[in-house]
Design a protein around this motif. Structure first.
Motif, PDB file in Angstrom:
ATOM      1  N   TRP A 300      94.618  -2.108  -8.778  1.00  0.00           N
ATOM      2  CA  TRP A 300      94.310  -1.057  -7.800  1.00  0.00           C
ATOM      3  C   TRP A 300      93.061  -0.289  -8.209  1.00  0.00           C
ATOM      4  CZ3 TRP A 300      94.836   4.253  -9.171  1.00  0.00           C
ATOM      5  CH2 TRP A 300      94.576   5.141  -8.126  1.00  0.00           C
ATOM      6  N   LYS A 303      89.906  -2.304  -7.484  1.00  0.00           N
ATOM      7  CA  LYS A 303      89.534  -2.273  -6.070  1.00  0.00           C
ATOM      8  C   LYS A 303      88.914  -0.931  -5.697  1.00  0.00           C
ATOM      9  CE  LYS A 303      93.077  -5.572  -4.597  1.00  0.00           C
ATOM     10  NZ  LYS A 303      94.316  -5.776  -3.797  1.00  0.00           N
ATOM     11  N   ARG A 307      85.075  -0.563  -4.376  1.00  0.00           N
ATOM     12  CA  ARG A 307      84.738   0.078  -3.098  1.00  0.00           C
ATOM     13  C   ARG A 307      83.716   1.189  -3.294  1.00  0.00           C
ATOM     14  NH1 ARG A 307      90.385  -0.339  -1.894  1.00  0.00           N
ATOM     15  NH2 ARG A 307      90.684   1.821  -2.543  1.00  0.00           N
TER      16      ARG A 307
END
Length: 315
Positions: A300, A303, A307
């Protein structure tokens, strides 16, 4: 006795206690930081070893702040992987409960002995000087606790103390108090130590003292957040995830805080040890919850950073 004249000596003993903790940590870091760095880098091949290293190092150094700040710095320098650092931080939360146990055992009478013995050893030649300085700082910690207990004892009969106790009975408020004090003094050990002394003196309900140390757990995350502010994105995410661990654990416990505190107090009997046991149990529960989830948490975070346009070494 006015409130101000009664509180100032107590604040002085708290400052002395904090000074002793910081001095003990500095002495250990001055002679053992290279070893701690080596431990953190080499013994974190898997999450269980990383957890154990974080717990042991923090228990020895008596400062989760020092270990978390060092861990975040190693992640920032790419000397420690992101996921390995999370296991270390969970271990540090468990290791920091050592101070609560030290206070609960009521060893403060040893303080003057260790101060004198440490001062004598510190002026002798060879390697005993380092041990002497460590003993001196440990004695200072215990002596500060002894002074704190002596200053608190006469206050129990004061009317304004009774009014304060009535307000302190709300455990939700004490969670906030524990968070705030810890964030201000940058030491959960001070908060837990003061909470245990207060409950030993009958000046704080066990439930409120346990709530304070739960709040202190979350407040202690401020050190890593501050240390990571000037570092790279992966270091900042490491500090944020450390906060997430403790905040989620606190939010899960809050609805059950009073029955949990009462159950621990009934099981142990001694109020000081009940606070120490509750502190340890809470952190072990957080570790049991999140250690198996470090893989998904790392993914997580990867990611999240991708981003944001950054890369993450989560390995």
């Amino acid at each position: 006795m006015s409130a101000l004249s009664a509180v100032l000596p107590i604040l002085a003993t708290v400052v002395l206690f904090l000074h002793g903790l910081q001095g003990f940590t500095r002495e250990l870091q001055s002679c053992g930081e290279p070893l701690m760095r080596a431990w953190l880098q080499r013994l974190t091949a898997n999450r269980w070893k990383g957890f154990a290293v974080g717990a042991v190092a923090t228990a020895v150094v008596q400062s989760s702040s020092a270990i978390t700040a060092l861990t975040v710095a190693l992640v920032n320098a790419s000397l420690l992987s992101f996921r390995a650092s999370l296991a270390v931080l969970l271990g540090a939360n468990v290791g920091t409960t050592a101070t609560a146990w030290l206070v609960s055992f009521q060893l403060s009478g040893l303080g003057p002995v260790l101060i004198v013995l440490g001062a004598v050893m510190a002026v002798l030649p060879l390697r005993v000087r380092t041990a002497g300085r460590l003993l001196f700082q440990l004695g200072l910690i215990l002596f500060a606790l002894q002074l704190m207990t002596a200053q608190l004892h006469p206050l129990r009969e004061q009317p304004w103390v009774a009014a304060w106790l009535a307000a302190a009975a709300d455990p939700w408020l004490q969670v906030l108090v524990g968070m705030t004090i810890t964030a201000l003094v940058q030491s959960s050990s001070v908060t837990s130590g003061v909470a245990i002394v207060l409950v030993q003196q009958g000046m704080l309900p066990v439930e409120a003292a346990i709530a304070m140390v739960i709040g202190a757990n979350v407040g202690s995350c401020s050190t890593a957040l501050i240390a990571s502010a000037a570092m790279g994105p992966i270091a900042r995410v490491t500090a944020v995830v450390n906060l997430l661990f403790n905040a989620v654990g606190m939010l899960i416990l809050l609805p059950f805080l009073v029955p949990f505190a009462r159950a621990v107090a009934a099981a142990v009997g001694d109020p000081g040890m009940a606070v120490a046991l509750a502190h340890l149990t809470f952190n072990l529960a957080i570790s049991a919850l999140f250690l198996p989830m470090l893989g998904p948490v790392g993914a997580w975070a990867e990611k999240w950073l991708m981003r944001s346009g950054h890369t993450c070494r989560a390995g």
